[in-house]
Design an enzyme around this catalytic site. Structure first.
Site, mmCIF file in Angstrom:
data_model
loop_
_atom_site.group_PDB
_atom_site.id
_atom_site.type_symbol
_atom_site.label_atom_id
_atom_site.label_comp_id
_atom_site.label_asym_id
_atom_site.label_seq_id
_atom_site.Cartn_x
_atom_site.Cartn_y
_atom_site.Cartn_z
ATOM 1 N N GLU A 224 0.676 -1.228 0.177
ATOM 2 C CA GLU A 224 -0.038 -0.024 0.109
ATOM 3 C C GLU A 224 0.742 1.302 -0.185
ATOM 4 O O GLU A 224 2.168 1.324 0.597
ATOM 5 C CB GLU A 224 -0.814 0.280 1.487
ATOM 6 N N GLU B 215 -14.006 5.373 -0.269
ATOM 7 C CA GLU B 215 -14.725 4.723 0.630
ATOM 8 C C GLU B 215 -15.521 5.353 1.615
ATOM 9 O O GLU B 215 -14.903 5.769 2.575
ATOM 10 C CB GLU B 215 -13.886 3.644 1.101
ATOM 11 N N LYS C 133 -15.732 4.460 5.544
ATOM 12 C CA LYS C 133 -14.585 4.691 6.615
ATOM 13 C C LYS C 133 -14.780 5.701 7.516
ATOM 14 O O LYS C 133 -15.640 6.532 6.980
ATOM 15 C CB LYS C 133 -13.246 4.667 5.610
ATOM 16 N N GLU D 30 -9.423 9.053 5.432
ATOM 17 C CA GLU D 30 -9.622 7.749 5.263
ATOM 18 C C GLU D 30 -10.550 7.786 4.318
ATOM 19 O O GLU D 30 -10.540 6.576 3.599
ATOM 20 C CB GLU D 30 -10.035 6.874 6.475
#
Length: 338
Positions: A262, A311, A314, A319
């Site tokens: 990541e 997203e 999250k 985030e």
């Protein structure tokens, strides 16, 4: 053989070599998280990967719909074992069942590359002692299916396991982390697996903005910022990665390869989190990983960008904003992956 035939053969040979080189140089993948309630279908996501020539995907659990959509796609896959499943997989028969259901059942036309057994497990975590036994059991089950040459078993760590990381040559695992990570390193060496590591210049920069210049984190420094013996560092990503390599050397594993499982930069929600900074980071990272780090010069860095989409389920803040694409599949940045 006439000149025309000879020329044709040379052209075909050159095309073959260029294709091989392109394939070998494919060092960029993207992490596909599903923590949102407005994301495209898995089939649409696989098509989006293909349209953008993204040849590798990291997923965090063996989601059936995702795995079905990946059939025949030729996308190489990093499959995650979620942290809450680690303890159950210390049982060999449970691990065999997990591999049969989630790997073997798809392996005829899904290209699994790595199994990431746990993500960012720390030495003090309740499931830390389960990571290595689960890795061993998963590996044994894969070997029983005769897939051990194509699918390697590893775990994904973060850079908090380092006790020292500056300068990079002083990189070493902390005392508390060593007893946890050293047996894992031995397992990886024995089985020819890389260590997966989540490497985030963003968090290093925002944790210490007084000492770290933004340009160093974004790959935009005009020259060397940190001189470390014979190695000169122009960006923070290389410095973080080489501190991990230095730690591996001290742990007796100088030849172990690291895959960056990541790396990303958020576009809003916190310090230095802007679309401009994020686009700069991703563009420069994609271009940079072909070159390797100062300690591993010329060795392309297999890297997975975090993440495919914003997203919205999250935690609020940064985030939710690491996506390369919006949930409507529109790109947030102009990036060339392949």
């Amino acid at each position: 053989m006439n000149t025309f035939m000879a020329t044709t053969i040379l052209l075909l040979f050159g095309l073959m070599i260029s294709r091989l080189t392109l394939s070998d140089a494919q060092s960029i993948g993207v992490c596909y998280g599903k923590n949102g309630n407005n994301l495209p279908s898995d089939q649409e996501v696989v098509s989006l990967f293909q349209t953008n020539v993204i040849g590798r995907m990291r997923i965090y659990d063996p989601n059936r719909d995702t795995l079905e959509a990946l059939r025949g796609s030729n996308i190489e896959v990093v499959l995650g074992v979620p942290n809450d499943k680690l303890q159950s997989l210390t049982d060999a028969s449970a691990a065999t069942t997990w591999v049969q259901d989630n790997v073997v059942a798809y392996s005829s036309n899904v290209k699994f590359r790595y199994i990431a057994v746990g993500n960012e497990v720390h030495p003090g975590d309740a499931n830390a002692q389960s990571v290595l036994p689960a890795m061993q059991n998963i590996h044994n089950a894969i070997a029983s299916a005769n897939l051990q040459d194509q699918i390697k078993v590893s775990t994904a760590i973060d850079t908090t396991l380092l006790g020292s990381s500056y300068p990079p040559s002083d990189g070493s695992f902390s005392d508390s982390a060593s007893s946890y990570i050293n047996p894992i390193i031995n397992f990886l060496r024995t089985n020819g697996s890389p260590l997966l590591a989540n490497v985030y210049p963003y968090f290093s920069y925002t944790g210490n903005p007084q000492s770290i210049d933004l340009s160093y984190a974004l790959f935009t420094s005009p020259g060397v910022v940190v001189q470390d013996g014979q190695y000169g560092y122009q960006n923070l990503f290389d410095a973080l990665l080489d501190s991990l390599y230095a730690a591996l050397e001290k742990a007796g594993a100088p030849d172990l390869n690291i895959v960056v499982s990541e790396s990303g930069w958020p576009s809003e929600g916190g310090t230095a989190a802007t679309a401009d900074n994020a686009g700069t980071f991703y563009r420069n990272l994609i271009n940079h990983v072909k070159q390797g780090t100062p300690r591993r010069s010329g060795q392309a860095i297999e890297t997975y960008l975090f993440a495919m989409f914003d997203e919205n389920l999250k935690a609020a803040g940064i985030e939710q904003h690491f996506g390369l694409f919006l949930p409507n599949k529109q790109p947030k940045y102009q990036l060339t992956f392949g």
